[in-house]
Design a protein around this motif. Structure first.
Motif, PDB file in Angstrom:
ATOM      1  N   UNK A 105       0.834  -1.211   0.000  1.00 13.08           N
ATOM      2  CA  UNK A 105       0.000   0.000   0.000  1.00 13.08           C
ATOM      3  C   UNK A 105       0.864   1.255   0.000  1.00 13.08           C
ATOM      4  N   UNK A 106       1.970   1.212   0.739  1.00  6.80           N
ATOM      5  CA  UNK A 106       2.877   2.355   0.786  1.00  6.80           C
ATOM      6  C   UNK A 106       3.481   2.630  -0.587  1.00  6.80           C
ATOM      7  N   UNK A 107       3.907   1.584  -1.276  1.00  5.95           N
ATOM      8  CA  UNK A 107       4.475   1.778  -2.624  1.00  5.95           C
ATOM      9  C   UNK A 107       3.423   2.343  -3.580  1.00  5.95           C
ATOM     10  N   UNK A 108       2.180   1.882  -3.454  1.00  6.13           N
ATOM     11  CA  UNK A 108       1.099   2.402  -4.292  1.00  6.13           C
ATOM     12  C   UNK A 108       0.841   3.874  -3.986  1.00  6.13           C
ATOM     13  N   UNK A 109       0.758   4.214  -2.703  1.00  7.45           N
ATOM     14  CA  UNK A 109       0.533   5.606  -2.311  1.00  7.45           C
ATOM     15  C   UNK A 109       1.703   6.488  -2.748  1.00  7.45           C
ATOM     16  N   UNK A 110       2.923   5.980  -2.626  1.00 12.34           N
ATOM     17  CA  UNK A 110       4.087   6.745  -3.067  1.00 12.34           C
ATOM     18  C   UNK A 110       4.037   6.987  -4.572  1.00 12.34           C
ATOM     19  N   UNK A 111       3.664   5.973  -5.333  1.00 13.59           N
ATOM     20  CA  UNK A 111       3.555   6.131  -6.793  1.00 13.59           C
ATOM     21  C   UNK A 111       2.494   7.178  -7.143  1.00 13.59           C
ATOM     22  N   UNK A 112       1.384   7.165  -6.419  1.00  8.91           N
ATOM     23  CA  UNK A 112       0.341   8.178  -6.664  1.00  8.91           C
ATOM     24  C   UNK A 112       0.841   9.574  -6.293  1.00  8.91           C
ATOM     25  N   UNK A 113       1.594   9.677  -5.196  1.00 13.02           N
ATOM     26  CA  UNK A 113       2.151  10.976  -4.796  1.00 13.02           C
ATOM     27  C   UNK A 113       3.130  11.500  -5.840  1.00 13.02           C
ATOM     28  N   UNK A 114       4.014  10.640  -6.304  1.00  2.36           N
ATOM     29  CA  UNK A 114       4.993  11.056  -7.316  1.00  2.36           C
ATOM     30  C   UNK A 114       4.279  11.477  -8.594  1.00  2.36           C
ATOM     31  N   UNK A 115       3.299  10.691  -9.007  1.00  8.04           N
ATOM     32  CA  UNK A 115       2.541  11.028 -10.220  1.00  8.04           C
ATOM     33  C   UNK A 115       1.805  12.352 -10.063  1.00  8.04           C
ATOM     34  N   UNK A 116       1.154  12.529  -8.921  1.00  5.81           N
ATOM     35  CA  UNK A 116       0.423  13.778  -8.678  1.00  5.81           C
ATOM     36  C   UNK A 116       1.375  14.965  -8.627  1.00  5.81           C
ATOM     37  N   UNK A 117       2.527  14.789  -7.995  1.00  2.56           N
ATOM     38  CA  UNK A 117       3.505  15.876  -7.919  1.00  2.56           C
ATOM     39  C   UNK A 117       4.057  16.266  -9.277  1.00  2.56           C
TER      40      UNK A 117
ATOM     41  N   UNK B 130       2.594  15.700 -12.207  1.00  2.00           N
ATOM     42  CA  UNK B 130       1.499  16.304 -12.974  1.00  2.00           C
ATOM     43  C   UNK B 130       1.254  17.729 -12.511  1.00  2.00           C
ATOM     44  N   UNK B 131       1.260  17.943 -11.194  1.00  5.69           N
ATOM     45  CA  UNK B 131       1.040  19.278 -10.645  1.00  5.69           C
ATOM     46  C   UNK B 131       2.077  20.271 -11.158  1.00  5.69           C
ATOM     47  N   UNK B 132       3.333  19.886 -11.133  1.00  9.06           N
ATOM     48  CA  UNK B 132       4.393  20.786 -11.608  1.00  9.06           C
ATOM     49  C   UNK B 132       4.207  21.117 -13.087  1.00  9.06           C
ATOM     50  N   UNK B 133       3.916  20.100 -13.879  1.00 12.37           N
ATOM     51  CA  UNK B 133       3.711  20.342 -15.308  1.00 12.37           C
ATOM     52  C   UNK B 133       2.476  21.174 -15.590  1.00 12.37           C
ATOM     53  N   UNK B 134       1.389  20.886 -14.884  1.00 17.58           N
ATOM     54  CA  UNK B 134       0.146  21.622 -15.110  1.00 17.58           C
ATOM     55  C   UNK B 134       0.290  23.092 -14.725  1.00 17.58           C
ATOM     56  N   UNK B 135       0.925  23.349 -13.604  1.00 16.43           N
ATOM     57  CA  UNK B 135       1.111  24.742 -13.181  1.00 16.43           C
ATOM     58  C   UNK B 135       2.011  25.474 -14.171  1.00 16.43           C
TER      59      UNK B 135
ATOM     60  N   UNK C  33      -2.027  14.818  -3.680  1.00 18.30           N
ATOM     61  CA  UNK C  33      -0.645  14.801  -3.198  1.00 18.30           C
ATOM     62  C   UNK C  33      -0.585  15.085  -1.696  1.00 18.30           C
ATOM     63  N   UNK C  34      -1.290  16.103  -1.242  1.00 20.99           N
ATOM     64  CA  UNK C  34      -1.255  16.461   0.174  1.00 20.99           C
ATOM     65  C   UNK C  34      -1.875  15.377   1.045  1.00 20.99           C
ATOM     66  N   UNK C  35      -3.002  14.832   0.614  1.00 24.12           N
ATOM     67  CA  UNK C  35      -3.677  13.812   1.426  1.00 24.12           C
ATOM     68  C   UNK C  35      -2.832  12.543   1.531  1.00 24.12           C
ATOM     69  N   UNK C  36      -2.303  12.067   0.420  1.00 27.88           N
ATOM     70  CA  UNK C  36      -1.560  10.813   0.432  1.00 27.88           C
ATOM     71  C   UNK C  36      -0.140  10.968   0.973  1.00 27.88           C
ATOM     72  N   UNK C  37       0.331  12.193   1.103  1.00 28.23           N
ATOM     73  CA  UNK C  37       1.662  12.405   1.688  1.00 28.23           C
ATOM     74  C   UNK C  37       1.698  12.041   3.165  1.00 28.23           C
ATOM     75  N   UNK C  38       0.572  12.086   3.824  1.00 26.80           N
ATOM     76  CA  UNK C  38       0.529  11.785   5.261  1.00 26.80           C
ATOM     77  C   UNK C  38       0.903  10.323   5.534  1.00 26.80           C
ATOM     78  N   UNK C  39       0.206   9.346   4.926  1.00 24.15           N
ATOM     79  CA  UNK C  39       0.610   7.965   5.203  1.00 24.15           C
ATOM     80  C   UNK C  39       1.985   7.607   4.640  1.00 24.15           C
ATOM     81  N   UNK C  40       2.363   8.216   3.530  1.00 31.50           N
ATOM     82  CA  UNK C  40       3.680   7.944   2.953  1.00 31.50           C
ATOM     83  C   UNK C  40       4.770   8.432   3.905  1.00 31.50           C
ATOM     84  N   UNK C  41       4.598   9.601   4.468  1.00 29.37           N
ATOM     85  CA  UNK C  41       5.571  10.144   5.418  1.00 29.37           C
ATOM     86  C   UNK C  41       5.626   9.301   6.688  1.00 29.37           C
ATOM     87  N   UNK C  42       4.466   8.896   7.193  1.00 29.05           N
ATOM     88  CA  UNK C  42       4.422   8.078   8.405  1.00 29.05           C
ATOM     89  C   UNK C  42       5.135   6.742   8.191  1.00 29.05           C
ATOM     90  N   UNK C  43       4.945   6.132   7.029  1.00 28.54           N
ATOM     91  CA  UNK C  43       5.575   4.841   6.750  1.00 28.54           C
ATOM     92  C   UNK C  43       7.099   4.936   6.749  1.00 28.54           C
TER      93      UNK C  43
END
Length: 171
Positions: free
Chosen positions: A17-29, A31-36, A64-74
């Motif tokens: 689950x952590x690897x999945x959440x990390x992949x979503x965080x990286x993807x969101x980050x 995408x966010x940088x490119x979109x902005x 990114x902000x929501x999923x960063x919490x469990x990724x950081x805790x892990x």
């Protein structure tokens, strides 16, 4: 022996689950940088806007902000408020973390899920979209990230408590 196998399976599931959440965080980050970047270039370079892209950037930021919490805790990256913690033994810190995770983290994030649930059900029932005219639909999917992140945080907190202490055999 059976209990240790269950704990090992649970910890493996939490790592997945952590690897999945990390992949979503990286993807969101990313995408966010490119979109902005595209939004800024369109606005200041060409004098035009793209509301859907702005919404997509906001959605990516929320995920990114929501999923960063469990990724950081892990990864043990949570913030310690204790001023004297660097002088205390590892055993004490591990016990203090376990108590804090069980007494504070689980109830607080469980309460977050419970409190947010009616709003999430309503958002799904109306298939809530953007508040902006002409914006993206699917806000209800983004709102789902908050209770999912809270559940992942609870799971990662339990994994932290169940994980063997460093220096011992770890599964």
């Amino acid at each position: 022996m059976r209990l240790s196998a269950l704990i090992s399976a649970y910890l493996g599931f939490c790592r997945w689950l952590d690897r999945l959440a990390l992949a979503l965080c990286v993807s969101a980050g990313l995408f966010l940088a490119g979109a902005v970047l595209v939004v800024v270039v369109l606005r200041y370079g060409f004098g035009t806007g793209f509301v859907e892209l702005q919404d997509a950037a906001a959605y990516a930021f929320a995920v990114l902000m929501a999923l960063s919490i469990p990724v950081t805790l892990a990864r043990g990256g949570h913030v310690r408020v204790e001023v004297v913690s660097e002088r205390l033994s590892r055993a004490y810190l591990r016990a203090a973390d376990a108590v804090a995770l069980v007494i504070f983290l689980i109830p607080v994030f469980g309460l977050l899920i419970r409190a947010f649930w009616p709003d999430l059900v309503y958002a799904w029932s109306i298939r809530e979209g953007s508040v902006e005219t002409g914006g993206l639909g699917g806000l209800f999917l983004v709102k789902t990230a908050l209770p999912v992140a809270a559940a992942l945080t609870i799971l990662q907190g339990l994994a932290q408590v169940l994980r063997p202490a460093p220096g011992k055999d770890s599964a």
